[in-house]
Design a protein around this motif. Structure first.
Motif, short mmCIF file in Angstrom:
data_model
loop_
_atom_site.label_atom_id
_atom_site.label_comp_id
_atom_site.label_asym_id
_atom_site.label_seq_id
_atom_site.Cartn_x
_atom_site.Cartn_y
_atom_site.Cartn_z
N VAL A 103 0.82 -1.21 0.00
CA VAL A 103 0.00 0.00 0.00
C VAL A 103 0.86 1.26 0.00
O VAL A 103 0.51 2.25 -0.62
N TYR A 104 2.00 1.21 0.68
CA TYR A 104 2.87 2.39 0.73
C TYR A 104 4.32 1.96 0.53
O TYR A 104 4.72 0.85 0.90
N THR A 105 5.10 2.84 -0.08
CA THR A 105 6.43 2.46 -0.54
C THR A 105 7.37 2.10 0.59
O THR A 105 8.30 1.31 0.40
N GLN A 106 7.16 2.66 1.76
CA GLN A 106 8.03 2.37 2.89
C GLN A 106 8.05 0.88 3.21
O GLN A 106 9.12 0.29 3.39
N GLN A 107 6.87 0.25 3.23
CA GLN A 107 6.81 -1.18 3.55
C GLN A 107 7.32 -2.02 2.38
O GLN A 107 7.93 -3.08 2.59
N VAL A 108 7.10 -1.55 1.16
CA VAL A 108 7.58 -2.30 0.00
C VAL A 108 9.10 -2.22 -0.11
O VAL A 108 9.75 -3.19 -0.51
N ARG A 109 9.66 -1.10 0.27
CA ARG A 109 11.12 -0.99 0.28
C ARG A 109 11.73 -2.01 1.24
O ARG A 109 12.75 -2.64 0.95
N GLU A 110 11.10 -2.19 2.39
CA GLU A 110 11.57 -3.18 3.36
C GLU A 110 11.46 -4.60 2.78
O GLU A 110 12.34 -5.43 2.99
N MET A 111 10.40 -4.85 2.03
CA MET A 111 10.24 -6.15 1.38
C MET A 111 11.34 -6.37 0.34
O MET A 111 11.92 -7.47 0.25
N ASN A 112 11.63 -5.34 -0.43
CA ASN A 112 12.70 -5.46 -1.44
C ASN A 112 14.05 -5.74 -0.80
O ASN A 112 14.85 -6.54 -1.31
N GLU A 113 14.31 -5.09 0.32
CA GLU A 113 15.57 -5.31 1.02
C GLU A 113 15.67 -6.73 1.56
O GLU A 113 16.74 -7.36 1.50
N ALA A 114 14.56 -7.24 2.07
CA ALA A 114 14.54 -8.62 2.57
C ALA A 114 14.77 -9.61 1.43
O ALA A 114 15.46 -10.62 1.60
N ALA A 115 14.19 -9.32 0.29
CA ALA A 115 14.37 -10.19 -0.88
C ALA A 115 15.84 -10.22 -1.31
O ALA A 115 16.39 -11.29 -1.58
N ALA A 116 16.46 -9.05 -1.37
CA ALA A 116 17.85 -8.98 -1.79
C ALA A 116 18.76 -9.74 -0.82
O ALA A 116 19.69 -10.44 -1.24
N ALA A 117 18.48 -9.62 0.47
CA ALA A 117 19.29 -10.30 1.48
C ALA A 117 19.11 -11.81 1.44
O ALA A 117 20.02 -12.57 1.78
N SER A 118 17.93 -12.26 1.00
CA SER A 118 17.62 -13.70 1.01
C SER A 118 18.29 -14.45 -0.14
O SER A 118 18.55 -15.65 -0.03
N GLY A 119 18.49 -13.76 -1.26
CA GLY A 119 19.03 -14.44 -2.43
C GLY A 119 18.02 -15.30 -3.16
O GLY A 119 18.37 -16.04 -4.08
N LYS A 120 16.75 -15.22 -2.78
CA LYS A 120 15.70 -16.02 -3.40
C LYS A 120 15.09 -15.29 -4.60
O LYS A 120 15.27 -14.09 -4.77
N VAL A 121 14.37 -16.04 -5.42
CA VAL A 121 13.74 -15.47 -6.61
C VAL A 121 12.45 -14.76 -6.19
O VAL A 121 11.57 -15.36 -5.57
N TYR A 122 12.35 -13.50 -6.57
CA TYR A 122 11.29 -12.61 -6.10
C TYR A 122 10.62 -11.96 -7.30
O TYR A 122 11.25 -11.19 -8.03
N GLY A 123 9.36 -12.31 -7.53
CA GLY A 123 8.63 -11.77 -8.67
C GLY A 123 7.33 -11.13 -8.25
O GLY A 123 6.85 -11.31 -7.12
N ILE A 124 6.73 -10.38 -9.17
CA ILE A 124 5.43 -9.77 -8.93
C ILE A 124 4.53 -10.10 -10.11
O ILE A 124 4.99 -10.20 -11.25
N MET A 125 3.24 -10.25 -9.84
CA MET A 125 2.29 -10.71 -10.85
C MET A 125 1.84 -9.54 -11.75
O MET A 125 0.67 -9.19 -11.81
N TYR A 126 2.81 -8.98 -12.47
CA TYR A 126 2.50 -7.97 -13.48
C TYR A 126 2.25 -8.70 -14.80
O TYR A 126 3.08 -8.68 -15.71
N ASN A 127 1.11 -9.35 -14.89
CA ASN A 127 0.84 -10.21 -16.04
C ASN A 127 0.69 -9.44 -17.35
O ASN A 127 0.87 -10.00 -18.43
N GLN A 128 0.40 -8.13 -17.27
CA GLN A 128 0.28 -7.36 -18.51
C GLN A 128 1.62 -7.17 -19.21
O GLN A 128 1.67 -6.78 -20.38
N ARG A 129 2.70 -7.46 -18.51
CA ARG A 129 4.01 -7.39 -19.17
C ARG A 129 4.17 -8.52 -20.19
O ARG A 129 5.12 -8.51 -20.98
#
Length: 374
Positions: A103-129
């Motif tokens: 909902v707000y970029t502050q929480q999403v930034r924290e999610m992105n940082e956690a993803a980068a630290a994990s080394g796991k594959v992290y995707g988003i369902m932007y199916n229109q791409r």
């Protein structure tokens, strides 16, 4: 790893849809092995449909720690995405999150940082791409065929939603439940495509949002936003949920002409030479560049949600580049946050936005809502 064992969190409309094509084996190398939902009725239905083929869990936390999955597809309410993704990463799981990222970029930034630290594959369902129209548009722009972009204009008002739709769930169209209206619910794909196809993010935005226009709701359902870019280009984004019939027209003007996407077709009004070059050499007071109207052929196909899930699976199995990296979710969300913040402050908003100010303004809206105010 012979197959990616996938767990789905949330069996609402989107979660159930993803589950169906996974159960049917439509994603090569993927297997649905577990689901979770806080609604006992949905879990009961899952057991009746799939029996022992799919494990059921009453909470995401239990699923994450079960050892039954390699990756998680999050189909829960918007506010839950970052918290649940961060928990999943901490359990060593790959994550594919439904839109919006949060909902707000502050929480999403924290999610992105956690993803980068994990080394796991992290995707988003932007199916229109995966939509061939927008894939082709991105190719034409990135190749320089359109020249430097000068103006973008997207009118996306065919999101018609009646009052009955809003009345169908107490969480709908509320600041506390969804965190916003048309920008956070209907438009995440367009906000993503706006910057993904052009390769541009605005330097500042001025927006005018109307809240509960022609509907008894508290969130925005009518938006007109004006964007300015570093190269001097401008953009307009118009959206609503009450117009019938609505319009979906994306127009991009560049130094080499204009591309329009409408009615699932792409038209390129191509200049024989760059407008800047014509203007430099032209001596006729009434001269105009020669224009060719070209109907651009677009390939059929585009498997939408399945294609994104397949791509994410392939990335886990063999390192295939992601079509929709999870980190990109913050870009479209930044645009929607900026539009709301501009309206709330009645001023221009520069990007990147002040995340603390946006969060505080959002909390004010939630508090007003809880007190029965609009």
């Amino acid at each position: 790893m012979n197959k990616v064992r996938i767990g789905i969190v949330g069996l609402g409309n989107m979660g159930s849809g993803h589950a169906q094509y996974l159960i049917e084996g439509q994603v090569k190398g993927a297997e649905l092995t577990a689901v979770s939902d806080i609604n006992p009725k949905r879990l009961k239905l899952a057991k009746e449909q799939w029996g022992d083929r799919v494990l059921t869990f009453e909470s995401p936390e239990a699923l994450f720690r079960s050892g039954a999955v390699d990756g998680i597809l999050l189909c829960t309410p918007h506010y839950d995405h970052p918290r649940q993704a961060i928990d999943a990463f901490s359990c060593g799981l790959h994550v594919l999150v439904e839109k919006p990222a949060g909902v707000y970029t502050q929480q999403v930034r924290e999610m992105n940082e956690a993803a980068a630290a994990s080394g796991k594959v992290y995707g988003i369902m932007y199916n229109q791409r995966s939509n061939p129209l927008y894939v082709k548009l991105r190719e034409l722009i990135s190749s320089g065929e359109l020249g430097e972009i000068r103006r973008t204009n997207w009118i996306i008002t065919n999101w018609y939603r009646s009052q009955a739709y809003y009345n169908s769930g107490g969480w709908r169209a509320t600041w506390g439940g969804e965190g916003g209206g048309v920008l956070i619910n209907q438009d995440p794909h367009q906000l993503d495509l706006w910057q993904w196809t052009t390769g541009l993010m605005p330097k500042r935005i001025r927006a005018f949002c109307s809240f509960g226009k022609h509907r008894d709701i508290e969130v925005e359902n009518d938006v007109t936003a004006y964007a300015e870019y570093e190269n001097g280009a401008t953009g307009v984004f118009v959206t609503s949920t009450y117009e019938a019939p609505g319009t979906n027209r994306f127009e991009i003007s560049g130094d080499r002409g204009k591309i329009v996407i409408e009615d699932d077709k792409m038209t390129f009004w191509r200049l024989r030479e760059l407008e800047s070059e014509f203007n430099r050499t032209n001596t006729n007071a009434w001269g105009q560049p020669e224009i060719w109207k070209c109907e651009i052929p677009v390939a059929s196909g585009g498997a939408q949600h399945k294609e994104i899930t397949q791509n994410w699976t392939d990335a886990i199995m063999g390192g295939t580049p992601l079509l929709a990296p999870g980190e990109d979710g913050i870009k479209g969300l930044t645009l929607s946050n900026a539009m709301l913040l501009s309206t709330w402050t009645d001023n221009w908003v520069s990007l990147p936005i002040d995340e603390d100010v946006f969060y505080d303004k959002l909390q004010e809206q939630i508090l007003f809502s809880a007190n029965g105010k609009r």
